[in-house]
Design an enzyme around this catalytic site. Structure first.
Site, PDB file in Angstrom:
ATOM      1  CB  ALA A  33      69.172 142.303 116.829  1.00  0.00           C
ATOM      2  CD  GLU A 129      74.590 127.508 110.012  1.00  0.00           C
ATOM      3  OE1 GLU A 129      74.653 126.965 109.547  1.00  0.00           O
ATOM      4  OE2 GLU A 129      75.459 128.343 111.247  1.00  0.00           O
ATOM      5  CE  LYS A 205      71.403 120.834 101.480  1.00  0.00           C
ATOM      6  NZ  LYS A 205      70.076 119.507 101.612  1.00  0.00           N
TER       7      LYS A 205
END
Lengths: 437, 437
Positions: A33, A129, A205
Site C-alpha cells: 500500500a 468487495e 449478492k
C-alpha cells in the site's frame, strides 16, 4: 508517511478476522500500500469478551458514533451487518468525510443506490468487495478486469451453506433436513437458516453482481428467489443419472427485453467446472462477449477469507489516498523501493513429490535395490506400481510415487538408480504437486 | 469530454481483436470509462491487407515512430511482440509521455524492471494484464484483489497449446508428436512450437506472476523450464491409474530461504478443479494465507480474449485520466449517470430448460397425455426417464428434461399436467442451465 487510521464497526467473526489479518500481514500490506494501516478505534457490543488478537493498541468502545466521528479515522470499516443501524452509521461516516469499506451484502443490495449517491456527492470512496463471494475478488474482476466486454450472463454458487448441503446430499444420499442439522452443528449454518437456504443471501449478492455486469441500478426486490429445502434425494439421484448436478445458483442474463435475475436450484451438466465446486466453496462464472467464459473460485465466507476482501478494499483506498493517480497500483504489486531480495532458489533446493518410471530387468532383487537406495536417502514411497512386461520385452516398467523431498536429494537417488546394472536407460522423472491448501 | 486517443503498434491477431472489441463495444466501454476511446493511428507491416474491422477512421502507417510520437495519442498499445523493437518503442513512448498498454509477456519478463523504472520516473502508466493468461484478470486479482494476503504459492496452466496437447494425449491415448502436428494444423500451435511446448512462454508468464505475488524483481533467467515433449502416453496412463493428471504447470512458492520458480510437467490429483481445466483453457490457482485457495479460469489466448485484457487496461488508464481519484472506478462499474433502465424481467418472461418430476398412476396412456400437453405448447423433450414404482406404490416417478422455453409457457404446461386425473400431487420443477459458452 504516517499510517492511515481506520475505525472498525463490529468485532464479530469478520471483524476479528480483519484485525488479525491487518496485524499479521502488517509489513506485507505496508509494502503493497505504500503506507501503514492502523486500527485506531473499534466498536463492539461486549468489551470484556476475550479476543483472539492483540487489542492493546486499539481504543475499544461500545459507542459506534465514536468510530464514525473519530477525528483521525479516515476509513470506517462496517462489519456489524443488518440494514438499519448499519445504514445510518455508513451514511454518517460518509457525511463525516470518511471513506467506507463494508462486507454487508444486504445493506448494499437494499440501500446501495442511496449510499453511492451520497458518497459520490461527498467525494469519498465506498468499497464492498467482501459483500459478494467472500475472498474471491469478483467485483473487481467484473468491474475492472472485464471492462472491455459486453457481459452476456453470469451464474454463481454464492452461498456456501447451501452448497455444503447440496454436496452432502449428493455424496451421501442424505436428505435436506438431516444435512441441515449437521451443518448447524458444524457452524456452517445459522440457527435460523432461512437467509441461506431460502436464497435471500444469494439474492443480495446476485443483485450486486447483476448491477455491475449490466449497468442497472440495484433492484433487490425484483430478484426471484427460490430455496433448496424442497430438493429431495431422489431428485439429486435422477439428475445424476441424467448427467447433471443440482446447485443453488444465482443466474443473471441480459436479453433484449430485460435482465433475468433469479436464484433457484439448478441442474447443470456435471462436466462443467462449476458443477465440481463442492462443500462450502463459492464460484462465479461470467460470460463476456470478448473473453468468453471465465470462472472465479474460492472461499465465500469465514473470518479470514472475508477479511481478505475487506483488507484488499482498505488497501485500494489507501493507495488512492497515498499515491499520485498514475502510480496508484505499483507495477509489481509492491512499492518499487519495497521489492525483496529473497533469492530465486536453484532447482536442487526446491521441494516437491515425484513420479519416477524405471525400466527394470525382469530379475529378482531389482525392487529391493531401488527401494534400498530411496530408503538410504530418506525418500519415502507413496505408491509403487509394477506393470506387466510388454511381450518379449526384457524389462518391466516400475512406477514409484514419492513423498515430498528436496530435488537435490532426488537427483542423487536417480543417479544411483541409473547406475544399477539391472536398470535400463534413464529414469523418467515427473514432478508431482498435491496442490492441497 | 473529448475521447481519449490511442495509438496501436501491430495489427496482427491481437491488434485486430483489440480494434474489433473497441469498436463493437464502444458504447458499453464509454459508459464504463466515462469517456470514449478512439484509435487515432495504427502501425502495421502491410497496409494493403484486408482487415476484419472498419479502418476508415484510423490513420494507418508502416512507421511505428509515427504512433509513439503522435501528438494527440495519450495511450500507446504495443502488440507487435518480440523484445528488441518492442522495447525501444515502449521506451520511446514513455519518454514521449504516453501511457503504455502491452500484451507482451517476453518484453515484461525480460525488460520489465527497466520499463517500470522509466515509467515511474516519467509519471506515466504501464499496464500489462494481457501478458499473462490472456483474458483472465489474474494480475489485477493478485495485485489488488488479494492485497491483504501473504501469498504462499501459486500454480498455473498458463500455456493453452501445451494444455491442448496434454488433454488430447490423455483423452485419446495419442502421443506427443502426433497431437502437436494436429495442433499446428488447427492453428493452436506455431510452426516453431518451441516457445510453447518447451515452457518458455509459460516461464515468461510465471516470472511476472511470481514478482507480483512475492514482491521480488522480475528474474526470467532464474526460472527453471522443462517442456512436455518427453511425456509419453504410458506416463499419462500410469498417472491416471494412480489418480493423477499430467499438466504443464508453472509453480512458484515462497519458502524461508527463497522463491521456487519452475515450469515443468506435473502430476496433480484428478479431483482438484485445476486438473479438470482442459483443452486450450488456462487457470491459475493462488493460495493466500487469509483467503485460502482461489482459482481463476478462462481463455489464455486468442484475438478476442487477449483483446479483453488489453481493453480493460486501456479503460483503467482512461479512468485515471478522466476521474478524480476517489471516483476512478464507479461503484456499479458504469458511470452513475450511465445506468440503464433495462427492466428486470418477471419470471414468466425468463427462458431456461427444465427438469420435471411427476408421480404418474401406473396406467396406460399417462405418458401420452403428458407428452401431448408439452407438444401442444411447443415444448421439446430432451430426455425422459420412467422409474420403477416403489414397492406397493400406486404411482411411478417420471422425469422429463425439456429444451429451453419461456417460463410462462412452462407454468401453463405444469398446470395442465397437474390437472390430469392420472397425475398425483404437484409436479416438481427444477430449472436447468447448460451454461455452455
Amino acid at each position: 508517511m504516517k499510517p492511515v487510521k481506520v475505525g472498525l464497526l463490529g468485532l464479530g467473526t469478520v471483524g476479528g478476522g480483519t484485525v488479525s489479518v491487518l496485524q499479521r500481514n502488517a509489513e506485507e500490506i505496508q509494502r503493497r500500500a505504500g503506507r501503514g494501516i492502523e486500527i485506531a478505534i473499534a466498536a463492539a457490543r461486549d468489551l470484556d469478551k476475550e479476543r483472539p488478537f492483540d487489542s492493546s493498541k486499539i481504543e475499544l468502545t461500545t459507542d459506534p458514533q465514536a468510530v464514525v466521528s473519530h477525528p483521525e479515522v479516515e476509513v470506517v470499516i462496517e462489519l456489524i451487518g443488518g440494514t438499519d443501524t448499519a445504514r445510518e452509521l455508513v451514511m454518517q461516516a460518509i457525511a463525516n468525510d470518511k471513506h467506507v469499506v463494508t462486507a454487508n451484502k444486504a445493506l448494499i443490495a437494499k440501500h446501495g443506490n442511496e449510499i453511492f449517491a451520497a458518497a459520490q456527492k461527498q467525494g469519498v470512496m465506498v468499497a464492498f468487495e467482501a459483500a459478494v463471494a467472500g475472498g474471491i475478488p469478483i467485483i473487481k474482476a467484473i468491474r475492472e478486469g472485464l471492462a472491455g466486454n459486453r457481459i452476456e450472463w453470469l451464474a454463481g454458487i454464492i452461498n456456501g451453506t447451501g452448497n455444503f448441503i447440496l454436496t452432502e446430499m449428493r455424496d451421501k444420499g442424505r436428505d435436506f433436513a438431516d444435512v441441515l442439522a449437521e451443518a448447524q452443528k458444524l457452524g456452517y449454518a445459522e440457527a435460523d437458516p432461512t437467509f441461506d437456504v431460502e436464497g435471500i443471501d444469494a439474492a443480495h449478492k446476485l443483485t450486486i453482481l447483476a448491477s455491475i455486469a449490466f449497468g442497472i441500478p440495484l433492484q433487490f426486490d425484483a430478484c426471484y428467489t427460490e430455496g433448496i429445502s424442497h430438493i429431495t434425494p431422489e431428485d439429486v439421484e435422477y439428475a445424476e443419472e441424467l448427467g447433471y448436478r443440482i446447485k443453488h445458483l444465482g443466474v443473471s442474463r441480459r436479453t433484449d427485453s430485460g435482465v433475468e435475475l433469479r436464484v433457484h436450484p439448478t441442474l447443470i451438466p456435471y462436466r462443467r467446472l462449476i458443477a465440481n465446486v463442492d462443500g462450502v466453496m463459492n464460484a462465479v462464472l461470467v460470460k463476456g462477449d470478448a473473453v468468453g467464459p471465465t470462472l472465479y473460485y474460492g472461499a465465500g465466507a469465514g473470518a479470514d477469507p472475508t477479511a481478505s476482501a475487506v483488507v484488499a478494499d482498505v488497501v485500494d483506498v489507501v493507495r488512492v489516498l497515498t499515491a499520485d493517480p498514475e502510480n496508484r497500483v505499483p507495477h509489481l504489486a509492491f512499492q518499487p523501493d519495497q521489492l525483496s531480495d529473497l533469492p530465486v532458489l536453484p532447482m536442487a533446493d526446491i521441494e516437491t513429490a515425484y513420479y519416477l518410471r524405471l525400466e527394470a530387468s525382469d530379475k529378482p532383487g531389482v525392487l529391493a535395490d531401488v527401494t534400498r537406495i530411496l530408503a538410504d536417502l530418506d525418500i519415502s514411497i507413496e505408491a509403487l506400481l509394477q506393470k506387466e512386461p510388454a511381450e518379449e520385452a526384457a524389462s518391466v516398467p516400475v512406477i514409484i510415487l514419492t513423498h515430498r523431498i528436496r530435488e537435490g536429494r532426488m537427483n542423487d537417488a536417480i543417479s544411483r538408480i541409473e547406475a544399477l546394472a539391472t536398470i535400463q536407460g534413464k529414469v523418467t522423472r515427473i514432478r508431482l504437486e498435491a496442490l492441497d491448501a
